[in-house]
Design an enzyme around this catalytic site. Structure first.
Site, mmCIF file in Angstrom:
data_model
loop_
_atom_site.group_PDB
_atom_site.id
_atom_site.type_symbol
_atom_site.label_atom_id
_atom_site.label_comp_id
_atom_site.label_asym_id
_atom_site.label_seq_id
_atom_site.Cartn_x
_atom_site.Cartn_y
_atom_site.Cartn_z
ATOM 1 N N CYS A 131 97.723 -93.699 7.669
ATOM 2 C CA CYS A 131 96.449 -93.044 7.350
ATOM 3 C C CYS A 131 95.275 -94.018 7.352
ATOM 4 O O CYS A 131 94.198 -93.704 7.875
ATOM 5 C CB CYS A 131 96.546 -92.332 5.998
ATOM 6 S SG CYS A 131 97.239 -93.340 4.673
ATOM 7 N N GLN A 158 92.268 -96.893 -1.288
ATOM 8 C CA GLN A 158 93.076 -95.760 -0.857
ATOM 9 C C GLN A 158 93.402 -94.816 -2.012
ATOM 10 O O GLN A 158 93.846 -95.243 -3.084
ATOM 11 C CB GLN A 158 94.355 -96.259 -0.185
ATOM 12 C CG GLN A 158 94.072 -97.000 1.117
ATOM 13 C CD GLN A 158 95.320 -97.536 1.796
ATOM 14 O OE1 GLN A 158 95.337 -98.693 2.194
ATOM 15 N NE2 GLN A 158 96.346 -96.724 1.953
ATOM 16 N N HIS A 243 90.333 -91.824 1.680
ATOM 17 C CA HIS A 243 90.438 -93.281 1.778
ATOM 18 C C HIS A 243 89.090 -93.869 2.207
ATOM 19 O O HIS A 243 88.396 -93.305 3.064
ATOM 20 C CB HIS A 243 91.479 -93.678 2.823
ATOM 21 C CG HIS A 243 92.901 -93.464 2.396
ATOM 22 N ND1 HIS A 243 93.264 -92.995 1.156
ATOM 23 C CD2 HIS A 243 94.073 -93.670 3.085
ATOM 24 C CE1 HIS A 243 94.592 -92.929 1.087
ATOM 25 N NE2 HIS A 243 95.096 -93.323 2.241
#
Length: 340
Positions: A131, A158, A243
């Site tokens: 991600c 994150q 994030h």
């Protein structure tokens, strides 16, 4: 002409998001299946915001024959056991786990960055990147094309959703416990996450880096350019979704802030929000539920010859996972149409 698509891991955060995005983007479907472990068999799951519900089927007994695409969001264990079975049945697997990412014959794809890698698929398996890597690639690709990136220093912030539903629950319960004076317990994270930050994501490696940091380096090399030097520090923060990354980028050629702005405004998947005023930037709260990778705080780095700093934010459950997988499926569809 539609496709038969199975979402594996449909009861998890990313699986539910995959179903939502398939519905939102009106992906051409002839059939859709929600698949998970036997514990969830028979459970009813919403198909996005539509009125349709799907009955969850057991992965252990699911027959992939006749299905076109399987979006896997079930982790490395189920991917190891069931992705090859699906691929052997003629179903193209798009896997969100880290299991196949660095396999040389499995393409690792961010559609805005390296769609041509689809042509290297040999095992009917495509890997979805980490991600934190995915959003960074969307931001860096157009700048790399313009001025050739030499080095990237990235610090991530994150959200807990990257660690799953239990992690989100832990942040919620710890936060509530602090306010009411109850004991604070850490089960998912190594330290208290509420009102804290933890510079540790995934396992530690021999050189002192974590596996999350290693992923950002190795995946950048596979997706974008093996010659780019990358160093990362990955940090978990008390944010539920979204994030953020602070990027320091050194280029081989000069690139002004104004040129970078123009490039990023026109780049696929990017949304530039960069006003030098209070609130003239994007934070995780604003990116939740959105498709774009947001870029803010673009400014010159005076410590190197050709350098820029920038701030990058994205919904990690979307671009960092579910959206990217659905975009790969859309890419597969376009390839199929072109081949006739």
């Amino acid at each position: 002409m539609g496709y038969r698509v199975a979402v594996v891991g449909a009861t998890g955060n990313v699986g539910r998001e995959m179903l939502a995005i398939l519905a939102e983007r009106e992906f051409p479907l002839d059939d859709i299946a929600a698949v998970a472990s036997s514990r969830s068999q028979g459970r009813m799951i919403d198909f996005g915001d539509t009125d349709r519900e799907l009955k969850c089927q057991s992965i252990e007994h699911f027959d992939f024959s006749g299905w076109d695409i399987a979006l896997f969001a079930a982790g490395s264990g189920p991917a190891k056991e069931h992705a090859p079975r699906a691929a052997a049945a003629g179903c193209v697997v798009i896997d969100n786990s880290s299991l196949y990412r660095m396999e040389p014959d499995v393409p690792l794809i961010v559609p805005e960055v390296n769609p041509q890698a689809l042509g290297r698929m040999k095992r009917n398996i495509i890997a979805n990147p980490n991600c934190s890597t995915a959003q960074m690639m969307v931001a860096l690709k157009p700048l790399h094309d313009a001025a050739t990136i030499k080095r990237v220093v990235v610090s991530t912030y994150q959200s807990v959703s990257g660690a799953g539903k239990e992690a989100m629950d832990e942040l919620f319960t710890q936060t509530r416990a602090i306010f009411v004076g109850d004991p604070k317990e850490s089960e998912v994270f190594t330290k208290q996450i509420a009102f804290n930050v933890i510079p540790h994501i995934d396992k530690f490696m021999d050189d002192g880096s974590t596996k999350e940091e290693w992923k950002m380096v190795s995946e950048t090399h596979k997706i974008l350019d093996p010659d780019i030097e990358v160093t990362a520090t990955c940090v978990r923060v008390p944010v539920f979704v979204g994030h953020s990354e602070a990027l320091n980028v050194e280029f081989e050629k000069p690139l002004s802030v104004e040129q970078a702005h123009k490039i990023l405004r026109e780049a696929p998947g990017c949304m530039l929000v960069d006003k030098r005023e209070n609130g003239g930037y994007v934070t995780p709260v604003e990116c939740v539920g959105e498709y774009a990778t947001y870029i803010s705080r673009v400014r010159k780095d005076p410590t190197v010859k050709h350098g820029l700093n920038l701030w990058c934010v994205s919904d990690n459950l979307r671009k960092g996972a579910a959206l990217n997988a659905v975009q790969i499926a859309e890419l597969l569809g376009r390839e199929r149409l072109q081949k006739g």
